[in-house]
Design a protein around this motif. Structure first.
Motif, mmCIF file in Angstrom:
data_model
loop_
_atom_site.group_PDB
_atom_site.id
_atom_site.type_symbol
_atom_site.label_atom_id
_atom_site.label_comp_id
_atom_site.label_asym_id
_atom_site.label_seq_id
_atom_site.Cartn_x
_atom_site.Cartn_y
_atom_site.Cartn_z
ATOM 1 N N ILE A 106 0.876 -1.178 0.000
ATOM 2 C CA ILE A 106 0.000 0.000 0.000
ATOM 3 C C ILE A 106 0.908 1.221 0.000
ATOM 4 C CG2 ILE A 106 -1.751 1.294 1.288
ATOM 5 C CD1 ILE A 106 -2.451 -1.432 2.652
ATOM 6 N N LEU A 107 0.757 2.073 -0.988
ATOM 7 C CA LEU A 107 1.575 3.278 -1.059
ATOM 8 C C LEU A 107 0.807 4.451 -0.467
ATOM 9 C CD1 LEU A 107 4.118 4.803 -1.980
ATOM 10 C CD2 LEU A 107 2.971 5.182 -4.182
ATOM 11 N N LEU A 108 1.359 5.026 0.584
ATOM 12 C CA LEU A 108 0.765 6.203 1.228
ATOM 13 C C LEU A 108 1.504 7.448 0.750
ATOM 14 C CD1 LEU A 108 -1.066 7.520 3.444
ATOM 15 C CD2 LEU A 108 0.849 7.190 5.000
ATOM 16 N N THR A 109 0.763 8.415 0.239
ATOM 17 C CA THR A 109 1.341 9.671 -0.207
ATOM 18 C C THR A 109 0.876 10.778 0.723
ATOM 19 O OG1 THR A 109 1.269 8.894 -2.499
ATOM 20 C CG2 THR A 109 1.620 11.253 -2.151
ATOM 21 N N PRO A 110 1.704 11.143 1.696
ATOM 22 C CA PRO A 110 1.285 12.191 2.639
ATOM 23 C C PRO A 110 1.367 13.571 2.003
ATOM 24 C CG PRO A 110 3.494 11.450 3.178
ATOM 25 C CD PRO A 110 3.027 10.592 2.031
ATOM 26 N N PHE A 111 0.562 14.492 2.487
ATOM 27 C CA PHE A 111 0.599 15.858 1.989
ATOM 28 C C PHE A 111 1.842 16.596 2.468
ATOM 29 C CE2 PHE A 111 -4.239 15.465 2.321
ATOM 30 C CZ PHE A 111 -4.326 14.921 1.061
ATOM 31 N N ARG A 112 2.382 16.163 3.607
ATOM 32 C CA ARG A 112 3.604 16.762 4.160
ATOM 33 C C ARG A 112 4.250 15.726 5.064
ATOM 34 N NH1 ARG A 112 -0.644 19.153 4.967
ATOM 35 N NH2 ARG A 112 0.002 20.965 3.745
ATOM 36 N N ALA A 113 5.437 15.989 5.544
ATOM 37 C CA ALA A 113 6.179 15.007 6.335
ATOM 38 C C ALA A 113 5.397 14.609 7.589
ATOM 39 C CB ALA A 113 7.540 15.574 6.725
ATOM 40 N N LEU A 114 5.471 13.317 7.927
ATOM 41 C CA LEU A 114 4.791 12.780 9.094
ATOM 42 C C LEU A 114 5.786 12.501 10.199
ATOM 43 C CD1 LEU A 114 2.553 10.179 7.225
ATOM 44 C CD2 LEU A 114 1.766 12.323 8.234
ATOM 45 N N GLY A 115 5.324 12.617 11.438
ATOM 46 C CA GLY A 115 6.158 12.253 12.568
ATOM 47 C C GLY A 115 6.262 10.743 12.714
ATOM 48 N N ALA A 116 7.265 10.298 13.461
ATOM 49 C CA ALA A 116 7.495 8.858 13.615
ATOM 50 C C ALA A 116 6.302 8.163 14.263
ATOM 51 C CB ALA A 116 8.771 8.631 14.433
ATOM 52 N N ALA A 117 5.708 8.790 15.274
ATOM 53 C CA ALA A 117 4.566 8.174 15.956
ATOM 54 C C ALA A 117 3.374 8.031 15.015
ATOM 55 C CB ALA A 117 4.180 9.002 17.177
ATOM 56 N N ASP A 118 3.144 9.054 14.184
ATOM 57 C CA ASP A 118 2.043 8.981 13.232
ATOM 58 C C ASP A 118 2.299 7.896 12.187
ATOM 59 O OD1 ASP A 118 0.886 11.016 14.607
ATOM 60 O OD2 ASP A 118 1.311 12.577 13.121
ATOM 61 N N GLU A 119 3.535 7.750 11.754
ATOM 62 C CA GLU A 119 3.855 6.695 10.788
ATOM 63 C C GLU A 119 3.595 5.319 11.394
ATOM 64 O OE1 GLU A 119 7.655 6.961 9.015
ATOM 65 O OE2 GLU A 119 7.259 8.865 7.979
ATOM 66 N N ARG A 120 3.979 5.132 12.649
ATOM 67 C CA ARG A 120 3.727 3.840 13.293
ATOM 68 C C ARG A 120 2.227 3.573 13.380
ATOM 69 N NH1 ARG A 120 8.071 5.604 16.599
ATOM 70 N NH2 ARG A 120 6.615 6.378 18.189
ATOM 71 N N ALA A 121 1.452 4.595 13.690
ATOM 72 C CA ALA A 121 0.002 4.428 13.788
ATOM 73 C C ALA A 121 -0.601 4.078 12.428
ATOM 74 C CB ALA A 121 -0.630 5.712 14.335
ATOM 75 N N LEU A 122 -0.071 4.647 11.368
ATOM 76 C CA LEU A 122 -0.566 4.337 10.028
ATOM 77 C C LEU A 122 -0.185 2.923 9.603
ATOM 78 C CD1 LEU A 122 0.111 7.810 8.422
ATOM 79 C CD2 LEU A 122 -2.131 6.692 8.580
ATOM 80 N N HIS A 123 0.964 2.456 10.035
ATOM 81 C CA HIS A 123 1.335 1.058 9.764
ATOM 82 C C HIS A 123 0.346 0.113 10.447
ATOM 83 C CE1 HIS A 123 5.082 1.040 7.452
ATOM 84 N NE2 HIS A 123 5.408 2.167 8.080
ATOM 85 N N ARG A 124 -0.066 0.449 11.666
ATOM 86 C CA ARG A 124 -1.071 -0.380 12.345
ATOM 87 C C ARG A 124 -2.396 -0.347 11.590
ATOM 88 N NH1 ARG A 124 1.519 1.920 16.918
ATOM 89 N NH2 ARG A 124 -0.083 3.547 17.128
ATOM 90 N N ALA A 125 -2.744 0.821 11.074
ATOM 91 C CA ALA A 125 -3.983 0.925 10.291
ATOM 92 C C ALA A 125 -3.907 0.056 9.039
ATOM 93 C CB ALA A 125 -4.232 2.384 9.915
ATOM 94 N N ALA A 126 -2.742 0.002 8.413
ATOM 95 C CA ALA A 126 -2.577 -0.846 7.232
ATOM 96 C C ALA A 126 -2.699 -2.322 7.594
ATOM 97 C CB ALA A 126 -1.227 -0.563 6.581
ATOM 98 N N ASP A 127 -2.246 -2.680 8.776
ATOM 99 C CA ASP A 127 -2.404 -4.063 9.227
ATOM 100 C C ASP A 127 -3.886 -4.432 9.333
ATOM 101 O OD1 ASP A 127 0.333 -4.368 9.352
ATOM 102 O OD2 ASP A 127 0.455 -3.967 11.511
ATOM 103 N N HIS A 128 -4.706 -3.488 9.810
ATOM 104 C CA HIS A 128 -6.145 -3.745 9.896
ATOM 105 C C HIS A 128 -6.737 -4.004 8.515
ATOM 106 C CE1 HIS A 128 -6.393 -2.997 14.119
ATOM 107 N NE2 HIS A 128 -6.126 -1.713 14.033
ATOM 108 N N LEU A 129 -6.298 -3.221 7.528
ATOM 109 C CA LEU A 129 -6.792 -3.424 6.168
ATOM 110 C C LEU A 129 -6.376 -4.799 5.649
ATOM 111 C CD1 LEU A 129 -8.127 -2.521 3.549
ATOM 112 C CD2 LEU A 129 -6.017 -1.311 2.954
#
Length: 383
Positions: A331-354
């Motif tokens: 899954i390729l995520l294209t953020p509008f601007r740079a993300l913090g490390a904690a937010d990236e980890r949370a998005l990885h968890r969201a991808a696991d749910h998918l």
């Protein structure tokens, strides 16, 4: 009354919309969850069928795509055009109630389209009779079979005539998309799929009660919201919406000077930090004004004005778009601007749910080269 902060509104709407709600892994919970989600939201936008399945899964973490398709196969869910001429997933009961409020307005547009494509009233009658006969006795027809029934009746389904005819017969509450097939769904007779109950018949015959029923359901799954939000969502004039608000006065409360909420709504809770929501998701489309969902107005351009792209959400704000899993599950995520490390980890968890929902391994890759937003190609509307 002071305005409610946007952060509070976003948190409340995530909670009201069941976004990120876990349901556990027991077969009973998983089987009941898709119907519970759709009943709660009243209708889930579904012009992109596969994305709409994930819209339900994102609100019932622990379910799978197979579980949602099974709810269609059991007749608990159907897909039709209940409002705005747009496909939604709903229950047979709520579909009838919604159509009782909206179908007449939409049929005016359909009548114009009939004339534009050269369909005469007798053509429509022949096509209807042929399709209903082909669907009798519980038969489910795939799209090609429906087109064949039109041709056999002497009605050419080409030049978009097939789509307009199906839309018209769905607005009449005759047909709906029901059981799953290898690609998409099959058509069924709505009354065969789910006979009308006496309670639904009473609502259908009482327009005021029907609109109050839908308003309360909308606020339960989308609020706090303005009356203009609800009017845009259902596609009805604001005057009618205001009358429904007055009738439902004892069940609706003012959230602030412009927004209302259902009186029995649960308080906002701390939902998961991040979510990958599908294209055309109710969290985005349920509002007429979506400005609070974006950090910067230019982000709306990159997300097809906040409507058509699958979106990444962090703390209620849309922070980027994502692609459907590639053949290798990426899954390729294209953020509008740079993300913090904690937010990236949370998005990885969201991808696991998918990935769990799709029942296939997935991995998230975040595009580090965030630059000027680029408008993606429009999504195909689908059947």
């Amino acid at each position: 009354m002071s305005p409610v902060p946007d952060t509070t509104i976003r948190s409340a709407r995530l909670t009201a919309g069941l976004v990120g709600r876990p349901v556990g892994s027991s077969p009973t919970a998983r089987a009941a969850a898709p119907l519970d989600v759709v009943r709660h939201l009243v209708a889930v936008q579904a012009q992109d069928f596969n994305q709409s399945l994930w819209a339900i899964g994102a609100r019932s973490l622990g379910t799978t795509r197979t579980d949602v398709l099974a709810a269609f196969d059991r007749g608990e869910l159907v897909r039709s055009w209940p409002m705005r001429g747009t496909l939604h997933t709903t229950t047979p009961d709520d579909l009838r109630v919604l159509l009782s409020l909206t179908a007449t307005r939409t049929m005016r547009t359909v009548a114009t389209r009939f004339r534009q494509v050269g369909l005469q009233p007798e053509d429509v009658d022949r096509a209807r009779d042929a399709l209903l006969a082909a669907l009798s006795s519980g038969v489910a027809l795939e799209r090609e079979d429906a087109m064949r029934s039109f041709r056999d009746a002497g009605v050419d389904p080409g030049e978009s005539r097939e789509y307009i005819l199906l839309l018209a017969f769905a607005l009449e509450a005759r047909i709906a998309w029901g059981p799953s097939r290898r690609v998409g769904q099959a058509l069924v007779l709505l009354d065969d799929r789910a006979p009308v109950s006496s309670a639904v018949r009473e609502l259908v015959e009482d327009a005021e009660a029907a609109l109050v029923h839908v308003l309360l359901g909308y606020l339960r799954g989308h609020g706090p919201a303005t009356l203009a939000d609800f009017g845009t969502w259902i596609g009805l004039p604001l005057t009618a919406v205001r009358r429904a608000r007055t009738t439902a006065a004892h069940q609706v409360v003012d959230a602030d000077a412009t927004r209302v909420a259902i009186g029995s709504a649960a308080p906002a809770s701390s939902a998961a930090v991040a979510h990958l929501l599908p294209a055309f998701d109710e969290y985005v489309l349920g509002l007429a004004d979506r400005s609070a969902l974006f950090v910067d107005p230019t982000d709306r351009v990159a997300s097809r004005n906040g409507i058509g792209a699958p979106v990444a959400v962090v703390r209620g704000r849309i922070v980027g778009t994502w692609s459907r899993p590639a053949d290798d599950g990426t899954i390729l995520l294209t953020p509008f601007r740079a993300l913090g490390a904690a937010d990236e980890r949370a998005l990885h968890r969201a991808a696991d749910h998918l990935g769990s929902f799709l029942e296939r391994p997935t991995s998230l890759r975040i595009d580090a080269g965030t630059g000027p937003p680029v408008t993606p190609a429009p999504a195909a509307p689908g059947p």
